[in-house]
Write an enzyme that holds these catalytic residues in place. Structure first.
Site, PDB file in Angstrom:
ATOM      1  N   GLY A  63       0.697  -1.123   0.040  1.00 20.16           N
ATOM      2  CA  GLY A  63      -0.067   0.098   0.021  1.00 20.16           C
ATOM      3  C   GLY A  63       0.987   1.221   0.087  1.00 20.16           C
ATOM      4  O   GLY A  63       0.304   2.211  -0.771  1.00 20.16           O
ATOM      5  N   THR A  86      -0.894  -2.754  -3.627  1.00 21.54           N
ATOM      6  CA  THR A  86      -1.500  -3.958  -4.612  1.00 21.54           C
ATOM      7  C   THR A  86      -1.469  -3.426  -6.010  1.00 21.54           C
ATOM      8  O   THR A  86      -1.952  -2.217  -6.448  1.00 21.54           O
ATOM      9  CB  THR A  86      -3.020  -3.844  -4.222  1.00 21.54           C
ATOM     10  OG1 THR A  86      -2.925  -4.665  -2.812  1.00 21.54           O
ATOM     11  CG2 THR A  86      -3.699  -4.918  -5.177  1.00 21.54           C
ATOM     12  N   ASN A 111      -8.803   5.221   4.645  1.00 21.84           N
ATOM     13  CA  ASN A 111      -8.394   5.204   3.088  1.00 21.84           C
ATOM     14  C   ASN A 111      -9.439   4.509   2.331  1.00 21.84           C
ATOM     15  O   ASN A 111      -9.851   3.646   2.765  1.00 21.84           O
ATOM     16  CB  ASN A 111      -6.812   5.022   2.772  1.00 21.84           C
ATOM     17  CG  ASN A 111      -6.905   3.454   2.172  1.00 21.84           C
ATOM     18  OD1 ASN A 111      -7.310   3.161   1.111  1.00 21.84           O
ATOM     19  ND2 ASN A 111      -6.514   2.493   3.371  1.00 21.84           N
ATOM     20  N   PHE A 115      -7.221   0.755  -5.018  1.00 21.28           N
ATOM     21  CA  PHE A 115      -6.226  -0.027  -5.719  1.00 21.28           C
ATOM     22  C   PHE A 115      -5.693   1.034  -6.887  1.00 21.28           C
ATOM     23  O   PHE A 115      -5.554   0.398  -7.966  1.00 21.28           O
ATOM     24  CB  PHE A 115      -6.847  -1.172  -6.434  1.00 21.28           C
ATOM     25  CG  PHE A 115      -6.827  -2.446  -5.400  1.00 21.28           C
ATOM     26  CD1 PHE A 115      -6.380  -2.379  -4.324  1.00 21.28           C
ATOM     27  CD2 PHE A 115      -7.369  -3.682  -6.050  1.00 21.28           C
ATOM     28  CE1 PHE A 115      -6.791  -3.324  -3.410  1.00 21.28           C
ATOM     29  CE2 PHE A 115      -7.645  -4.676  -5.076  1.00 21.28           C
ATOM     30  CZ  PHE A 115      -7.288  -4.508  -3.737  1.00 21.28           C
ATOM     31  N   SER A 175      -9.627  -5.995   0.567  1.00 23.49           N
ATOM     32  CA  SER A 175      -9.593  -4.481   0.714  1.00 23.49           C
ATOM     33  C   SER A 175     -11.191  -4.209   0.578  1.00 23.49           C
ATOM     34  O   SER A 175     -11.770  -4.781  -0.179  1.00 23.49           O
ATOM     35  CB  SER A 175      -9.010  -3.677  -0.681  1.00 23.49           C
ATOM     36  OG  SER A 175      -9.395  -2.549  -0.692  1.00 23.49           O
ATOM     37  N   ASN A 177     -12.255  -1.448  -0.463  1.00 27.25           N
ATOM     38  CA  ASN A 177     -12.387  -0.252  -1.264  1.00 27.25           C
ATOM     39  C   ASN A 177     -12.570  -0.521  -2.759  1.00 27.25           C
ATOM     40  O   ASN A 177     -12.753   0.342  -3.634  1.00 27.25           O
ATOM     41  CB  ASN A 177     -11.199   0.598  -1.190  1.00 27.25           C
ATOM     42  CG  ASN A 177     -11.133   1.245   0.285  1.00 27.25           C
ATOM     43  OD1 ASN A 177     -11.856   1.641   0.887  1.00 27.25           O
ATOM     44  ND2 ASN A 177      -9.893   0.996   0.621  1.00 27.25           N
ATOM     45  N   THR A 178     -12.666  -1.844  -2.944  1.00 32.08           N
ATOM     46  CA  THR A 178     -13.061  -2.441  -4.632  1.00 32.08           C
ATOM     47  C   THR A 178     -14.426  -3.197  -3.989  1.00 32.08           C
ATOM     48  O   THR A 178     -14.382  -4.331  -3.628  1.00 32.08           O
ATOM     49  CB  THR A 178     -11.858  -3.168  -4.898  1.00 32.08           C
ATOM     50  OG1 THR A 178     -10.691  -2.532  -5.120  1.00 32.08           O
ATOM     51  CG2 THR A 178     -12.287  -3.896  -6.286  1.00 32.08           C
ATOM     52  N   LYS A 217      -4.210 -12.409   1.920  1.00 34.22           N
ATOM     53  CA  LYS A 217      -4.365 -11.324   2.878  1.00 34.22           C
ATOM     54  C   LYS A 217      -5.802 -11.366   3.182  1.00 34.22           C
ATOM     55  O   LYS A 217      -6.686 -11.066   2.173  1.00 34.22           O
ATOM     56  CB  LYS A 217      -4.033  -9.968   2.196  1.00 34.22           C
ATOM     57  CG  LYS A 217      -3.907  -9.192   3.455  1.00 34.22           C
ATOM     58  CD  LYS A 217      -3.131  -7.677   2.971  1.00 34.22           C
ATOM     59  CE  LYS A 217      -2.996  -6.839   3.961  1.00 34.22           C
ATOM     60  NZ  LYS A 217      -2.035  -5.679   3.697  1.00 34.22           N
ATOM     61  N   ASN A 246      -6.149  -6.828   7.167  1.00 34.18           N
ATOM     62  CA  ASN A 246      -6.224  -5.586   6.231  1.00 34.18           C
ATOM     63  C   ASN A 246      -6.893  -4.535   7.098  1.00 34.18           C
ATOM     64  O   ASN A 246      -6.877  -4.719   8.469  1.00 34.18           O
ATOM     65  CB  ASN A 246      -6.793  -5.926   4.851  1.00 34.18           C
ATOM     66  CG  ASN A 246      -6.463  -5.110   3.805  1.00 34.18           C
ATOM     67  OD1 ASN A 246      -6.433  -3.913   3.791  1.00 34.18           O
ATOM     68  ND2 ASN A 246      -6.354  -5.558   2.508  1.00 34.18           N
ATOM     69  N   GLY A 268      -4.237   1.519  11.697  1.00 39.43           N
ATOM     70  CA  GLY A 268      -3.565   2.437  12.706  1.00 39.43           C
ATOM     71  C   GLY A 268      -4.149   1.730  13.991  1.00 39.43           C
ATOM     72  O   GLY A 268      -4.538   0.747  14.062  1.00 39.43           O
TER      73      GLY A 268
END
Length: 341
Positions: A63, A86, A111, A115, A175, A177-178, A217, A246, A268
């Site tokens: 990342g 990725t 975030n 990707f 992830s 975010n996809t 992952k 992740n 975090g």
């Protein structure tokens, strides 16, 4: 310049801008020979995992260097290994900006990058130019517009192209975010994906005369039943390692923050306990069948040791580097060495 002195200036910039400024600065410092002068020598804590000897068990998570543009500079920071990506078969811009948010008082990041990358061919070109001789993981994914039922094709395209250049390959199905990507963690779809990847891995090993391990992952948002199902399929298909975890979709602990409700994956400090819990359950379910790389909320040496005690053999950092800087690598490696020797 010590990172605590630089950080306030970086944090005045938008997070994605600061990201590029930092990496550009690292490249410059590497090119003129400054990085090795200011970064402590890597801590020696040899760790054998997936048939490879890692000089120390602290790696960089995927990342941060999506396209493999900064491998040599990152290699100066004392990591025992580096993971890039990725990467996807075709270039894609990712999600609209802004798509990265600092939650400073929680030492967290949200975030929804999506990707964003320049495509697998560009990454391979960058890896070929690199002088880095350490252990290099390459993290692969699918393009956002590839239908989920054809996702396997994207993973196979990437595996074919990166195999020759990777020390190990990570299959990212976690992830947030996809769209629909995490669907691939479901039992039947996961089995189909892993079976296809394992078959191609063997074909590529025969072709290149070299076996490159595969890691999967996974997300921190799996329940106990799902963790058990994932473990069973990792063992069944003889996958070489698993990376846990992740980013999370949970917002527990950051609800008060102005950016706490932004869409995307949270990383975090707030994900530390959740990640460690998944590692612990996964280690019990796997019972030593394959190694675990622990990642999520590591901001100190004690956090890294916590992951090792939970069952991880290696750890990876990313968001912790944003808040702590390069000294985090040495601190984590030294902490793990202190419990191993």
């Amino acid at each position: 310049m010590p990172y605590p002195l630089v950080r306030p200036f970086l944090f005045m910039l938008a997070p994605e801008t600061a990201h590029h400024v930092t990496l550009g600065g690292l490249n410059f410092a590497h090119d003129v020979g400054l990085l090795r002068a200011f970064v402590p020598a890597p801590v020696s804590c040899p760790t054998t995992v997936m048939g490879m000897e890692f000089p120390n068990p602290v790696g960089l998570a995927a990342g941060l260097d999506k396209n493999g543009e900064y491998i040599d500079a990152l290699g100066d920071l004392g990591f025992g290994f580096i993971e890039i990506g990725t990467i996807t078969p075709r270039p894609q811009p990712g999600n609209p900006k802004p798509r990265m948010f600092r939650l400073v008082d929680s030492e967290a990041i949200i975030n929804r990058m999506g990707f964003n990358n320049e495509g697998v061919d560009k990454l391979v070109e960058n890896v070929r130019k690199s002088q880095y001789k350490g252990i290099l993981g390459i993290n692969i994914g699918k393009n956002f517009d590839t239908p989920i039922e054809r996702a396997v094709e994207d993973y196979l395209i990437c595996l074919d192209k990166v195999y020759e250049y990777a020390s190990y390959v990570t299959v990212n199905i976690s992830s947030p975010n996809t769209k629909n990507l995490r669907q691939l963690q479901q039992a039947d779809e996961l089995s189909s994906l892993l079976a296809a990847l394992k078959q191609r891995q063997q074909q590529l090993a025969d072709k290149h005369g070299r076996y490159v391990p595969l890691a999967l992952k996974i997300a921190p948002d799996l329940d106990s039943h799902q963790i058990q199902e994932v473990a069973e399929r990792l063992i069944k298909h003889q996958i070489d390692a698993v990376i846990a975890t992740n980013t999370t979709l949970s917002r527990v602990g950051v609800e008060h923050h102005p950016h706490g409700t932004e869409a995307g994956g949270l990383s975090g400090a707030p994900v530390r306990a959740k990640s460690t819990s998944v590692i612990r359950e996964l280690a019990e379910a796997l019972d030593g069948a394959l190694p675990i790389m622990g990642v999520g909320g590591i901001l100190s040496g004690d956090d890294a040791v916590e992951k090792i005690h939970a069952g991880a053999s290696l750890v990876q950092v990313y968001s912790g580097m944003v808040y702590r800087g390069p000294t985090l690598v040495e601190e984590c490696a030294a902490a793990i060495a202190s419990i191993r020797y």
